[in-house]
Design a protein around this motif. Structure first.
Motif, PDB file in Angstrom:
ATOM      1  N   ALA A  83       0.841  -1.204   0.000  1.00 37.26           N
ATOM      2  CA  ALA A  83       0.000   0.000   0.000  1.00 37.26           C
ATOM      3  C   ALA A  83       0.873   1.250   0.000  1.00 37.26           C
ATOM      4  O   ALA A  83       0.554   2.228  -0.689  1.00 37.26           O
ATOM      5  CB  ALA A  83      -0.925  -0.011   1.213  1.00 37.26           C
ATOM      6  N   ALA A  84       1.964   1.210   0.758  1.00 37.90           N
ATOM      7  CA  ALA A  84       2.876   2.363   0.797  1.00 37.90           C
ATOM      8  C   ALA A  84       3.513   2.598  -0.566  1.00 37.90           C
ATOM      9  O   ALA A  84       3.740   3.739  -0.959  1.00 37.90           O
ATOM     10  CB  ALA A  84       3.950   2.148   1.855  1.00 37.90           C
ATOM     11  N   ARG A  85       3.780   1.507  -1.309  1.00 33.95           N
ATOM     12  CA  ARG A  85       4.360   1.661  -2.654  1.00 33.95           C
ATOM     13  C   ARG A  85       3.354   2.265  -3.627  1.00 33.95           C
ATOM     14  O   ARG A  85       3.727   2.748  -4.689  1.00 33.95           O
ATOM     15  CB  ARG A  85       4.872   0.317  -3.175  1.00 33.95           C
ATOM     16  CG  ARG A  85       6.211  -0.087  -2.603  1.00 33.95           C
ATOM     17  CD  ARG A  85       6.824  -1.270  -3.334  1.00 33.95           C
ATOM     18  NE  ARG A  85       5.990  -2.467  -3.283  1.00 33.95           N
ATOM     19  CZ  ARG A  85       5.992  -3.357  -2.298  1.00 33.95           C
ATOM     20  NH1 ARG A  85       6.786  -3.198  -1.273  1.00 33.95           N
ATOM     21  NH2 ARG A  85       5.206  -4.416  -2.352  1.00 33.95           N
ATOM     22  N   LEU A  86       2.088   2.226  -3.260  1.00 36.91           N
ATOM     23  CA  LEU A  86       1.057   2.805  -4.130  1.00 36.91           C
ATOM     24  C   LEU A  86       0.791   4.273  -3.820  1.00 36.91           C
ATOM     25  O   LEU A  86       0.669   5.088  -4.738  1.00 36.91           O
ATOM     26  CB  LEU A  86      -0.246   2.009  -3.995  1.00 36.91           C
ATOM     27  CG  LEU A  86      -0.219   0.598  -4.553  1.00 36.91           C
ATOM     28  CD1 LEU A  86      -1.456  -0.167  -4.120  1.00 36.91           C
ATOM     29  CD2 LEU A  86      -0.116   0.636  -6.069  1.00 36.91           C
ATOM     30  N   ILE A  87       0.675   4.628  -2.525  1.00 35.20           N
ATOM     31  CA  ILE A  87       0.272   5.998  -2.186  1.00 35.20           C
ATOM     32  C   ILE A  87       1.210   6.709  -1.221  1.00 35.20           C
ATOM     33  O   ILE A  87       0.988   7.869  -0.907  1.00 35.20           O
ATOM     34  CB  ILE A  87      -1.169   6.035  -1.620  1.00 35.20           C
ATOM     35  CG1 ILE A  87      -1.279   5.217  -0.337  1.00 35.20           C
ATOM     36  CG2 ILE A  87      -2.180   5.612  -2.662  1.00 35.20           C
ATOM     37  CD1 ILE A  87      -2.615   5.368   0.375  1.00 35.20           C
ATOM     38  N   GLY A  88       2.255   6.038  -0.754  1.00 31.12           N
ATOM     39  CA  GLY A  88       3.189   6.675   0.175  1.00 31.12           C
ATOM     40  C   GLY A  88       4.226   7.512  -0.552  1.00 31.12           C
ATOM     41  O   GLY A  88       4.305   7.517  -1.782  1.00 31.12           O
ATOM     42  N   THR A  89       5.018   8.224   0.235  1.00 29.50           N
ATOM     43  CA  THR A  89       6.104   8.981  -0.385  1.00 29.50           C
ATOM     44  C   THR A  89       7.218   8.028  -0.781  1.00 29.50           C
ATOM     45  O   THR A  89       7.400   6.970  -0.172  1.00 29.50           O
ATOM     46  CB  THR A  89       6.674  10.055   0.569  1.00 29.50           C
ATOM     47  OG1 THR A  89       7.186   9.408   1.723  1.00 29.50           O
ATOM     48  CG2 THR A  89       5.631  11.065   0.953  1.00 29.50           C
ATOM     49  N   ARG A  90       7.953   8.413  -1.778  1.00 27.17           N
ATOM     50  CA  ARG A  90       9.073   7.587  -2.226  1.00 27.17           C
ATOM     51  C   ARG A  90      10.232   7.767  -1.264  1.00 27.17           C
ATOM     52  O   ARG A  90      10.600   8.879  -0.929  1.00 27.17           O
ATOM     53  CB  ARG A  90       9.488   7.987  -3.630  1.00 27.17           C
ATOM     54  CG  ARG A  90       8.436   7.650  -4.655  1.00 27.17           C
ATOM     55  CD  ARG A  90       8.743   8.274  -5.986  1.00 27.17           C
ATOM     56  NE  ARG A  90      10.116   8.087  -6.356  1.00 27.17           N
ATOM     57  CZ  ARG A  90      10.523   7.514  -7.473  1.00 27.17           C
ATOM     58  NH1 ARG A  90       9.651   7.100  -8.333  1.00 27.17           N
ATOM     59  NH2 ARG A  90      11.805   7.384  -7.743  1.00 27.17           N
ATOM     60  N   SER A  91      10.819   6.643  -0.868  1.00 27.90           N
ATOM     61  CA  SER A  91      11.978   6.712   0.017  1.00 27.90           C
ATOM     62  C   SER A  91      13.214   7.023  -0.808  1.00 27.90           C
ATOM     63  O   SER A  91      13.222   6.892  -2.034  1.00 27.90           O
ATOM     64  CB  SER A  91      12.160   5.381   0.753  1.00 27.90           C
ATOM     65  OG  SER A  91      12.513   4.360  -0.168  1.00 27.90           O
ATOM     66  N   ALA A  92      14.270   7.414  -0.114  1.00 26.52           N
ATOM     67  CA  ALA A  92      15.534   7.700  -0.805  1.00 26.52           C
ATOM     68  C   ALA A  92      16.049   6.441  -1.496  1.00 26.52           C
ATOM     69  O   ALA A  92      16.594   6.509  -2.604  1.00 26.52           O
ATOM     70  CB  ALA A  92      16.565   8.236   0.189  1.00 26.52           C
ATOM     71  N   GLU A  93      15.852   5.290  -0.847  1.00 27.27           N
ATOM     72  CA  GLU A  93      16.307   4.029  -1.447  1.00 27.27           C
ATOM     73  C   GLU A  93      15.573   3.736  -2.752  1.00 27.27           C
ATOM     74  O   GLU A  93      16.173   3.301  -3.734  1.00 27.27           O
ATOM     75  CB  GLU A  93      16.103   2.852  -0.478  1.00 27.27           C
ATOM     76  CG  GLU A  93      16.941   2.910   0.778  1.00 27.27           C
ATOM     77  CD  GLU A  93      16.280   3.740   1.883  1.00 27.27           C
ATOM     78  OE1 GLU A  93      15.046   3.935   1.850  1.00 27.27           O
ATOM     79  OE2 GLU A  93      17.013   4.207   2.759  1.00 27.27           O
ATOM     80  N   GLU A  94      14.257   3.993  -2.780  1.00 27.01           N
ATOM     81  CA  GLU A  94      13.477   3.776  -4.005  1.00 27.01           C
ATOM     82  C   GLU A  94      13.952   4.691  -5.121  1.00 27.01           C
ATOM     83  O   GLU A  94      14.056   4.261  -6.276  1.00 27.01           O
ATOM     84  CB  GLU A  94      11.990   4.030  -3.741  1.00 27.01           C
ATOM     85  CG  GLU A  94      11.307   2.951  -2.947  1.00 27.01           C
ATOM     86  CD  GLU A  94       9.857   3.303  -2.667  1.00 27.01           C
ATOM     87  OE1 GLU A  94       8.987   2.517  -3.082  1.00 27.01           O
ATOM     88  OE2 GLU A  94       9.612   4.364  -2.064  1.00 27.01           O
ATOM     89  N   GLU A  95      14.236   5.926  -4.785  1.00 22.23           N
ATOM     90  CA  GLU A  95      14.711   6.867  -5.800  1.00 22.23           C
ATOM     91  C   GLU A  95      16.066   6.432  -6.353  1.00 22.23           C
ATOM     92  O   GLU A  95      16.296   6.503  -7.554  1.00 22.23           O
ATOM     93  CB  GLU A  95      14.759   8.277  -5.235  1.00 22.23           C
ATOM     94  CG  GLU A  95      13.373   8.836  -4.983  1.00 22.23           C
ATOM     95  CD  GLU A  95      13.382  10.288  -4.551  1.00 22.23           C
ATOM     96  OE1 GLU A  95      14.371  10.985  -4.815  1.00 22.23           O
ATOM     97  OE2 GLU A  95      12.372  10.714  -3.965  1.00 22.23           O
ATOM     98  N   VAL A  96      16.947   5.959  -5.475  1.00 20.85           N
ATOM     99  CA  VAL A  96      18.259   5.480  -5.918  1.00 20.85           C
ATOM    100  C   VAL A  96      18.082   4.249  -6.804  1.00 20.85           C
ATOM    101  O   VAL A  96      18.713   4.132  -7.861  1.00 20.85           O
ATOM    102  CB  VAL A  96      19.178   5.183  -4.708  1.00 20.85           C
ATOM    103  CG1 VAL A  96      20.424   4.423  -5.137  1.00 20.85           C
ATOM    104  CG2 VAL A  96      19.562   6.476  -4.004  1.00 20.85           C
ATOM    105  N   GLN A  97      17.223   3.314  -6.387  1.00 23.74           N
ATOM    106  CA  GLN A  97      16.970   2.114  -7.192  1.00 23.74           C
ATOM    107  C   GLN A  97      16.430   2.480  -8.570  1.00 23.74           C
ATOM    108  O   GLN A  97      16.837   1.901  -9.579  1.00 23.74           O
ATOM    109  CB  GLN A  97      15.985   1.188  -6.486  1.00 23.74           C
ATOM    110  CG  GLN A  97      16.548   0.484  -5.281  1.00 23.74           C
ATOM    111  CD  GLN A  97      15.486  -0.267  -4.487  1.00 23.74           C
ATOM    112  OE1 GLN A  97      14.293  -0.162  -4.778  1.00 23.74           O
ATOM    113  NE2 GLN A  97      15.923  -1.008  -3.474  1.00 23.74           N
ATOM    114  N   ASP A  98      15.521   3.446  -8.632  1.00 19.43           N
ATOM    115  CA  ASP A  98      14.980   3.887  -9.922  1.00 19.43           C
ATOM    116  C   ASP A  98      16.061   4.483 -10.806  1.00 19.43           C
ATOM    117  O   ASP A  98      16.111   4.224 -12.011  1.00 19.43           O
ATOM    118  CB  ASP A  98      13.856   4.904  -9.718  1.00 19.43           C
ATOM    119  CG  ASP A  98      12.587   4.280  -9.181  1.00 19.43           C
ATOM    120  OD1 ASP A  98      12.476   3.035  -9.202  1.00 19.43           O
ATOM    121  OD2 ASP A  98      11.700   5.040  -8.747  1.00 19.43           O
TER     122      ASP A  98
END
Length: 194
Positions: free
Chosen positions: A164-179
């Motif tokens: 659910a967090a991956r759908l509507i939560g804020t993006r974490s720094a780790e997610e941004e780096v992975q992207d």
């Protein structure tokens, strides 16, 4: 949700193309004024329409990509069970705000239609046309926001709070780096194949 994502991506491309065309039109207008002492009447009007419409149609894709800006200073300190209600509240407020704008936008479009309003520029554009396209873009965003919220609530109710967090939560720094790493790898792969 994959069909919603495809449609939102189409809206993003449509909106981006309008904004790009507006930038080209303004550049041509500036060059014509500078070197030919001529003007394209209504270039600023068309650019304003393009910016409003382009923004409205790009909002859905930004929501799905979690690209909207949220101030998350304290948010990151909370446990996942506290974050989810904050994410839901943020989603409801964001979508509710734009639903209110779309609601009032429909009134504006209706008034323009009834009074056959035209712009006051040399183009005399029937204002109902750009206003209607803008309101439809806002309505699409609201629909996408509601669908995304329902999907996130279903995901959370099944016990998958991280999903659910991956759908509507804020993006974490780790997610941004992975992207960024994934995008870099894709670009390098394309360059090797070219």
């Amino acid at each position: 949700m994959s069909g919603v994502r495809r449609f939102a991506r189409w809206g993003l491309w449509f909106g981006g193309a309008l904004v790009l065309l507006a930038a080209v039109l303004i550049a041509v207008e500036v060059l014509m004024r500078k070197f030919l002492v001529l003007s394209i009447g209504g270039a600023d009007e068309l650019a304003g329409y393009a910016l409003a419409i382009g923004t409205a149609w790009g909002l859905g894709a930004a929501l799905l990509d979690r690209a909207h800006i949220r101030i998350d200073s304290l948010y990151l300190l909370f446990p996942q069970k506290v974050r989810l209600p904050l994410d839901v509240a943020a989603q409801v407020l964001l979508v509710g705000f734009f639903a209110l704008i779309a609601w009032h936008g429909v009134s504006v479009v209706s008034q323009s239609w009834t009074s056959e309003s035209r712009s006051q520029s040399a183009l005399e554009t029937p204002t109902v046309i750009p206003q209607a396209v803008w309101v439809v873009g806002l309505a699409v965003f609201v629909a996408i926001g509601i669908l995304l919220l329902v999907h996130a609530l279903r995901t959370a109710s099944s016990g998958d709070l991280r999903g659910a967090a991956r759908l509507i939560g804020t993006r974490s720094a780790e997610e941004e780096v992975q992207d960024e790493v994934r995008d870099l790898q894709e670009r390098q792969g394309r360059e090797r194949n070219a």
